[in-house]
Design a protein around this motif. Sequence first.
Motif, PDB file in Angstrom:
ATOM      1  N   TYR B 325       0.827  -1.200   0.000  1.00 34.38           N
ATOM      2  CA  TYR B 325       0.000   0.000   0.000  1.00 34.38           C
ATOM      3  C   TYR B 325       0.862   1.250   0.000  1.00 34.38           C
ATOM      4  N   HIS B 329       1.266   3.825  -3.000  1.00 34.70           N
ATOM      5  CA  HIS B 329       0.880   5.215  -2.792  1.00 34.70           C
ATOM      6  C   HIS B 329       2.033   6.150  -3.114  1.00 34.70           C
ATOM      7  N   GLN B 332       2.798   6.162  -6.736  1.00 32.13           N
ATOM      8  CA  GLN B 332       1.748   6.787  -7.530  1.00 32.13           C
ATOM      9  C   GLN B 332       1.921   8.315  -7.601  1.00 32.13           C
ATOM     10  N   GLU B 333       2.341   8.867  -6.459  1.00 36.16           N
ATOM     11  CA  GLU B 333       2.467  10.331  -6.375  1.00 36.16           C
ATOM     12  C   GLU B 333       3.397  10.909  -7.439  1.00 36.16           C
ATOM     13  N   ARG B 336       1.934  10.588 -10.833  1.00 39.84           N
ATOM     14  CA  ARG B 336       0.838  11.533 -11.020  1.00 39.84           C
ATOM     15  C   ARG B 336       1.388  12.926 -11.346  1.00 39.84           C
ATOM     16  N   LYS B 337       2.455  13.295 -10.632  1.00 35.71           N
ATOM     17  CA  LYS B 337       3.052  14.615 -10.880  1.00 35.71           C
ATOM     18  C   LYS B 337       3.575  14.727 -12.305  1.00 35.71           C
ATOM     19  N   VAL B 340       0.679  15.332 -14.536  1.00 37.97           N
ATOM     20  CA  VAL B 340       0.131  16.688 -14.385  1.00 37.97           C
ATOM     21  C   VAL B 340       1.064  17.730 -14.994  1.00 37.97           C
ATOM     22  N   PHE B 341       2.376  17.613 -14.685  1.00 35.03           N
ATOM     23  CA  PHE B 341       3.288  18.657 -15.160  1.00 35.03           C
ATOM     24  C   PHE B 341       3.524  18.567 -16.662  1.00 35.03           C
ATOM     25  N   GLU B 343       1.378  17.556 -18.737  1.00 35.92           N
ATOM     26  CA  GLU B 343       0.143  18.094 -19.298  1.00 35.92           C
ATOM     27  C   GLU B 343       0.137  19.643 -19.259  1.00 35.92           C
ATOM     28  N   MET B 344       0.586  20.160 -18.080  1.00 34.53           N
ATOM     29  CA  MET B 344       0.635  21.634 -17.941  1.00 34.53           C
ATOM     30  C   MET B 344       1.596  22.237 -18.951  1.00 34.53           C
ATOM     31  N   ARG B 348       0.372  24.826 -21.675  1.00 36.72           N
ATOM     32  CA  ARG B 348       0.753  26.235 -21.614  1.00 36.72           C
ATOM     33  C   ARG B 348       1.833  26.626 -22.617  1.00 36.72           C
ATOM     34  N   VAL B 372       0.864   4.598 -13.579  1.00 32.88           N
ATOM     35  CA  VAL B 372      -0.237   4.795 -12.633  1.00 32.88           C
ATOM     36  C   VAL B 372      -1.220   3.629 -12.730  1.00 32.88           C
ATOM     37  N   ARG B 376      -2.142   1.162  -9.775  1.00 31.93           N
ATOM     38  CA  ARG B 376      -3.528   1.082  -9.295  1.00 31.93           C
ATOM     39  C   ARG B 376      -3.995  -0.382  -9.248  1.00 31.93           C
TER      40      ARG B 376
END
Lengths: 131, 554
Positions: B325, B329, B332-333, B336-337, B340-341, B343-344, B348, B372, B376
Amino acid sequence: MAVNGPIILVDDDEDDVFLIKTALEELSISNEVRVFRHGLDALHYFQQLPANPFVVISDLNMPVMNGLELLDALTQQKLLPSGFPFVFLTTSDVSAIPKQVLTEGRFSFFTKGYSYEQILETMSMVIERGR
Amino acid sequence: MHLITKLNLDNDLDLMLAHKRSMQVAEYGGVGLVHQTSFATAVSEVCRLMLDKGTMPHLFLGFLKNQSGRNSVCARVVDESISAVEPDNPNLTYARRLVSGFFVEAEAITLLCDLPVAIRLSREIILRGQKLFEELPAVTPYEEAKRLNVQLQEMATRLRESERKYQVLTDAVPLMMFTLDQEGQLLFANEGFRQFAGTALQPGKVLNWINWLSECESSVAAGEIRDRLKAKEEFSIEACIKRKADGTRLWHLLSMTPTESAVTSSVEWSGFLVNIQAQKLVEATLRDNAELKYTKQVLEKRQMELDATIADLNRSNQELARFAYVASHDLQEPARKMIVFSEMMLGRFQHLLPAEGINFLTRIKAASERMVAVIRDLLDYSRISAGEQVEMELVVFSEIIQHIEEHFDEQISESGAEIRQMGNAFLQGNKRLLTLLFQNLVGNGLKFVGAGVKPVISVNIRTLAKDEQLPECDERTEWVRVDVTDNGIGFDEQYFDKIFQMFQRLHTQEQFKGTGIGLAICKRIIEMHQGHIRVKSQVNGGSVFSIYLPYRQS
């Protein structure tokens, strides 16, 4: 609760703090954002100063004192008025939270998104919850 | 009458003896010679009469004390056939005249001859008379032979009596007794032995006891017994011998003791067979009990070891689950970053990036998304495998399908896929896990289709009759079968085992995205519900996953 009060952000993840701050900026939320690295830091803040924050946004998994412990401490020490907007923001699965806590309705629960779009969406919902 | 002597009369020779003894007793009593002769003649006359009748009279000679004070010599002839004699028989009449007293009874005739008045019959005189007549020398060699014969017969009678007593005694003893000669021939056996060995066994008949024993008990070697008998030393053995009557085998202790026969100086054996069945039973029970105790101890020890192992396993399972677990976890973090980054960055600054840079970023994002997904699924699997108690409830099957349709909403509308449900039932299980199970199976059906094919997945559920169940299905439970049939690319059935293993994939990521965990999760969930799975598939011919689950009528 004060619409102009600070937004209390409790999260040990720098990236998430950065992302949330960015999202809040993009959403033109001008409230001060006070960041604490874990629950105990945040608890001290509440104990020292009877603040009147706008909303508390807290991660669940944190070192020293986690989100649930913080919420319990604040409730027990009556540092938060009832119905105060307390928001958990986490990547954790809902199943990690004890069922009875989930159904108490003391807080709202949002997951950190897997895209910036999701984060923006989440933050606007959090602010809505605050208002 | 005070008896002095007696005679059994067998033949004419005895008449002479009767005459002689009558004379002698009368003489001892002090009777004069004339009267002696008359008395003796009368007695022999009566005896002859009785002998002529063909019977064997007994003659008792002694003295009779009269109430009047006058004593007599007395002869009493006892015979059964006296009553048959005519009272006016001339011999009797003759004899009557010769004596002073003559009485005829049913079975005896008494003759009296008065003693002289001066004679007193003291006890001493009578005792001395008895002794005297006992030691009296034989009148003739015939008399001597006759006396010895009588003694012999008396001894024989006593012996018979003694033997009878012995037999009665040995028969009454609750054990088997017997005697054998040196060769093992049975000489004597008591009732106990005869009954046990059966009627065929009679002392008289020549029966070899050794043969009998080895017939009853094959483990006793006849040769060994013969050797022991030759050794002439007492011995005892335990043997489980068969009772003739019902064939029951009973444990006996055989004790044999040799005795040297005084007559023939050969050895005879006295044997006993004592029933020790009860003792053997107790022994066996005690032994079994000890074994049982030992086994119980071993089992208890094993149980303790097992408990310890289970506790260890549970602990390490929990540790593993916690580890999985936390690891998932924490893994995953960062992934995930990255998503997100990147993608950003794309959102942009796409206009500032060269095409190659956009390509790189897209790849970073895709790789992170795959990571991910793996994490999961791993998280799901570790949570299921951690052995945590899952809540079992009644689940309506159609609700699961509904949930799955919602879950795949986007995919279904994009591909124009169709999910058909046939039948409905209540399942006994955990709703979250059962949903995950069918979601994975339906998801595979949606995913593994040939290019340009519209996925059609049918989910049929029906209860099973007893003869439709799998052999491994518990008969005490009702079973349902859910067939998930797709029109996908299928697979070679030789990979059947492989597809349920962790991280096993039959396709590359370029062909079909996936983690290789989905079916491992399915298998685990089915196991947790005590269910079974069967697969039928054909390359390019679709697949049927049949899931057997226990079900309870609502």
